[in-house]
Design a protein around this motif. Structure first.
Motif, mmCIF file in Angstrom:
data_model
loop_
_atom_site.group_PDB
_atom_site.id
_atom_site.type_symbol
_atom_site.label_atom_id
_atom_site.label_comp_id
_atom_site.label_asym_id
_atom_site.label_seq_id
_atom_site.Cartn_x
_atom_site.Cartn_y
_atom_site.Cartn_z
ATOM 1 N N LYS A 131 0.834 -1.215 0.000
ATOM 2 C CA LYS A 131 0.000 0.000 0.000
ATOM 3 C C LYS A 131 0.863 1.257 0.000
ATOM 4 C CE LYS A 131 -4.075 -1.988 2.136
ATOM 5 N NZ LYS A 131 -4.894 -2.108 3.332
ATOM 6 N N ILE A 132 1.896 1.266 0.803
ATOM 7 C CA ILE A 132 2.794 2.427 0.862
ATOM 8 C C ILE A 132 3.492 2.610 -0.483
ATOM 9 C CG2 ILE A 132 4.915 3.307 1.913
ATOM 10 C CD1 ILE A 132 3.901 1.950 4.556
ATOM 11 N N ALA A 133 3.979 1.524 -1.059
ATOM 12 C CA ALA A 133 4.658 1.603 -2.357
ATOM 13 C C ALA A 133 3.720 2.151 -3.422
ATOM 14 C CB ALA A 133 5.187 0.222 -2.755
ATOM 15 N N GLU A 134 2.490 1.702 -3.418
ATOM 16 C CA GLU A 134 1.519 2.175 -4.404
ATOM 17 C C GLU A 134 1.295 3.680 -4.268
ATOM 18 O OE1 GLU A 134 -3.130 1.538 -5.753
ATOM 19 O OE2 GLU A 134 -2.207 0.088 -4.401
ATOM 20 N N THR A 148 7.646 0.431 -6.141
ATOM 21 C CA THR A 148 7.360 -0.983 -5.881
ATOM 22 C C THR A 148 7.865 -1.374 -4.497
ATOM 23 O OG1 THR A 148 9.471 -1.734 -6.786
ATOM 24 C CG2 THR A 148 7.641 -1.533 -8.340
ATOM 25 N N ALA A 149 7.282 -2.428 -3.975
ATOM 26 C CA ALA A 149 7.746 -2.961 -2.694
ATOM 27 C C ALA A 149 9.197 -3.435 -2.831
ATOM 28 C CB ALA A 149 6.847 -4.105 -2.242
ATOM 29 N N ALA A 182 12.116 1.200 -10.700
ATOM 30 C CA ALA A 182 10.956 0.842 -9.876
ATOM 31 C C ALA A 182 9.689 1.489 -10.417
ATOM 32 C CB ALA A 182 11.191 1.262 -8.435
ATOM 33 N N LYS A 183 9.785 2.752 -10.860
ATOM 34 C CA LYS A 183 8.615 3.429 -11.434
ATOM 35 C C LYS A 183 8.175 2.737 -12.716
ATOM 36 C CE LYS A 183 9.361 8.041 -9.579
ATOM 37 N NZ LYS A 183 9.636 9.453 -9.923
ATOM 38 N N ASP A 184 9.145 2.333 -13.531
ATOM 39 C CA ASP A 184 8.815 1.620 -14.765
ATOM 40 C C ASP A 184 8.128 0.286 -14.455
ATOM 41 O OD1 ASP A 184 9.911 3.642 -16.299
ATOM 42 O OD2 ASP A 184 11.815 2.598 -16.621
ATOM 43 N N LEU A 185 8.633 -0.425 -13.474
ATOM 44 C CA LEU A 185 8.022 -1.702 -13.091
ATOM 45 C C LEU A 185 6.613 -1.500 -12.546
ATOM 46 C CD1 LEU A 185 11.074 -3.461 -11.410
ATOM 47 C CD2 LEU A 185 9.990 -4.066 -13.587
ATOM 48 N N ALA A 186 6.427 -0.441 -11.745
ATOM 49 C CA ALA A 186 5.097 -0.146 -11.209
ATOM 50 C C ALA A 186 4.128 0.188 -12.343
ATOM 51 C CB ALA A 186 5.169 1.002 -10.211
ATOM 52 N N PHE A 187 4.610 0.977 -13.320
ATOM 53 C CA PHE A 187 3.777 1.301 -14.481
ATOM 54 C C PHE A 187 3.402 0.039 -15.235
ATOM 55 C CE2 PHE A 187 3.498 1.928 -19.046
ATOM 56 C CZ PHE A 187 2.449 2.820 -19.128
ATOM 57 N N TYR A 188 4.378 -0.814 -15.474
ATOM 58 C CA TYR A 188 4.116 -2.032 -16.240
ATOM 59 C C TYR A 188 3.128 -2.951 -15.508
ATOM 60 C CZ TYR A 188 4.688 -6.112 -19.154
ATOM 61 O OH TYR A 188 4.433 -7.179 -19.975
ATOM 62 N N ARG A 189 3.238 -3.023 -14.204
ATOM 63 C CA ARG A 189 2.286 -3.849 -13.443
ATOM 64 C C ARG A 189 0.871 -3.302 -13.579
ATOM 65 N NH1 ARG A 189 6.157 -4.763 -8.213
ATOM 66 N NH2 ARG A 189 7.397 -6.404 -9.157
ATOM 67 N N LYS A 190 0.723 -1.976 -13.539
ATOM 68 C CA LYS A 190 -0.601 -1.375 -13.749
ATOM 69 C C LYS A 190 -1.086 -1.661 -15.164
ATOM 70 C CE LYS A 190 -0.161 2.457 -10.515
ATOM 71 N NZ LYS A 190 -0.065 3.917 -10.383
ATOM 72 N N TYR A 191 -0.194 -1.504 -16.122
ATOM 73 C CA TYR A 191 -0.519 -1.735 -17.519
ATOM 74 C C TYR A 191 -1.032 -3.164 -17.724
ATOM 75 C CZ TYR A 191 0.198 -2.396 -22.543
ATOM 76 O OH TYR A 191 0.026 -2.695 -23.860
ATOM 77 N N GLN A 192 -0.396 -4.122 -17.088
ATOM 78 C CA GLN A 192 -0.787 -5.523 -17.249
ATOM 79 C C GLN A 192 -2.214 -5.789 -16.778
ATOM 80 O OE1 GLN A 192 2.622 -7.202 -15.093
ATOM 81 N NE2 GLN A 192 3.027 -8.441 -16.909
ATOM 82 N N THR A 193 -2.702 -5.010 -15.832
ATOM 83 C CA THR A 193 -4.048 -5.254 -15.298
ATOM 84 C C THR A 193 -5.139 -4.491 -16.049
ATOM 85 O OG1 THR A 193 -3.895 -3.477 -13.674
ATOM 86 C CG2 THR A 193 -3.120 -5.670 -12.983
#
Length: 106
Positions: free
Chosen positions: A52-55, A60-61, A76-87
């Motif tokens: 939750k804090i990472a979001e 990312t955690a 980490a920002k790119d990975l967070a973006f990609y995880r959102k993109y995947q959903t």
């Protein structure tokens, strides 16, 4: 270079111009808990709290918990973006692809 879990939270919180209260509210936690995470060494947060804090902080955690600093904030920002993109549903993904195509043409 920021290295500890607490230092990373504090740095990202300040970068986003969030107070302890604001981060706590957005992460569904208490101000005192966020303060403890920023100042105790080592912290003992739950995986749910870290996520939750990472979001809220747009990272990312993995980045927060990486004590060896193997992952940059940008990665980490790119990975967070990609995880959102995947959903996302396919229509939103298509919109993002079209936006990227337009940006590449400039």
């Amino acid at each position: 270079m920021t290295s500890t879990f607490g230092e990373k939270i504090r740095a990202l919180r300040k970068e986003k111009k969030l107070t302890l209260d604001q981060l706590a509210e957005k992460a569904q936690s208490s101000k005192s808990y966020i303060w403890e995470l920023e100042n105790k060494n080592p912290p003992r947060p739950s995986a749910d709290k870290i996520a939750k804090i990472a979001e809220v902080l747009g990272t990312t955690a993995d980045y927060l918990m990486d004590s060896q600093n193997l992952q940059s904030k940008e990665t980490a920002k790119d990975l967070a973006f990609y995880r959102k993109y995947q959903t996302m549903d396919e229509s939103k993904k298509d919109t993002i692809r079209q936006m990227l195509d337009l940006l590449e043409k400039k």
